[in-house]
Scaffold this active site. Structure first.
Site, PDB file in Angstrom:
ATOM      1  N   HIS A  15       0.804  -1.219   0.000  1.00 48.55           N
ATOM      2  CA  HIS A  15       0.000   0.000   0.000  1.00 48.55           C
ATOM      3  C   HIS A  15       0.839   1.273   0.000  1.00 48.55           C
ATOM      4  CE1 HIS A  15       0.849   0.979   4.259  1.00 48.55           C
ATOM      5  NE2 HIS A  15       0.910  -0.331   4.403  1.00 48.55           N
ATOM      6  N   ASP A  16       0.378   2.245  -0.785  1.00 39.73           N
ATOM      7  CA  ASP A  16       0.931   3.604  -0.795  1.00 39.73           C
ATOM      8  C   ASP A  16       2.369   3.687  -1.311  1.00 39.73           C
ATOM      9  OD1 ASP A  16      -1.393   5.008   0.557  1.00 39.73           O
ATOM     10  OD2 ASP A  16      -0.870   3.550   2.107  1.00 39.73           O
ATOM     11  N   GLY A  56       5.045  -1.133   2.572  1.00 37.74           N
ATOM     12  CA  GLY A  56       4.212   0.037   2.383  1.00 37.74           C
ATOM     13  C   GLY A  56       4.980   1.342   2.397  1.00 37.74           C
TER      14      GLY A  56
END
Length: 263
Positions: free
Chosen positions: A118-119, A136
């Site tokens: 994520h991200d 992440g």
């Protein structure tokens, strides 16, 4: 071309000439642009934004829910740039409230079993080899090459035109233009072969080498080395990029091979 053995949510926005092979699942809130090919058994979940002329191989999962316990179901996306190839069983999770998006840039190659958490923001023309695990909120800049089975710690920043040895464990930031290798993950010179392939001049390469001689081989700490580089070495795009990278590093940069711990 819609394959009758695929499931495509009626709200998905798919260009007419996208090729979709059997047993694909495409959820709502998905956009797939023209010329892209989706291989069999691919799963494309809510929030996927896939560009033009991408090639996604069997078993990949795009825009999966983040593996982050803080995620509360917020509306986020996973963006795949044009002309990017995603090989078998790659997973790209969508973003969280932190950045709202996970991005893989244009003209990238993610080899089999790679995970992008994520991200994370991956730039253009990046190659990430087999089974690399990216945590992440990592940032990987343009033209970086990451060797297979590497693992990159959360929040690490990998600079542009970097070459990372396979099997690396990265917990520190990697400044632009360098090679990184050996068991202790230290600086191993600049990525001169890669730079020449990308049409850097001999003058540019020599300038980069001189910067890293001061940073890693002068015996100065990073703060004093940067001051010396700014005072004594000629200004250039590459010099300023390296200086800005080191100054902005949140985790600290990788150590040099002349550090005391390597002796």
């Amino acid at each position: 071309m819609k394959q009758p053995l695929a499931y495509i949510h009626p709200e998905a926005k798919i260009a007419p000439n996208v090729v979709i092979e059997p047993f694909v699942t495409i959820d709502k809130n998905v956009v797939i642009e023209e010329g892209t090919r989706i291989g069999s058994n691919v799963t494309i979940m809510e929030g996927a934004r896939i560009g033009k002329n991408c090639n996604i191989f069997p078993g990949a999962v795009i825009a999966g829910v983040p593996q982050d316990l803080k995620f509360q179901g917020e509306d986020t996306v996973a963006i795949i740039g044009d002309n990017t190839t995603i090989r078998e069983c790659v997973t790209v999770n969508r973003g969280t409230a932190s950045r709202g998006k996970t991005v893989v840039g244009k003209n990238c190659l993610l080899m089999a079993y790679t995970h992008i958490a994520h991200d994370t923001i991956v730039g253009d023309n990046v190659i990430i080899a087999n089974a690399t695990q990216v945590a992440g909120e990592v940032r990987i800049d343009d033209f970086a090459i990451i060797g297979g089975t590497s693992a990159i710690h959360q929040f690490v920043h990998v600079g542009s035109h970097v070459m990372i040895q396979g099997g690396s464990l990265l917990s520190k930031d990697v400044p632009p233009y360098v090679k990184v290798g050996n068991a202790k993950m230290s600086y191993g010179g600049i990525n001169s072969i890669g730079l020449r392939r990308r049409n850097f001049t001999n003058e540019q390469i020599t300038g980069i080498q001189n910067i890293y001689r001061v940073l890693y081989q002068s015996g100065l700490n990073n703060t004093d080395a940067i001051e010396k580089i700014e005072a004594e070495l000629p200004a250039s795009k590459e010099r300023d990029e390296i200086i800005l990278f080191v100054k902005n590093s949140q985790r600290g940069i990788i150590k040099g091979y002349t550090s005391t711990s390597d002796r």
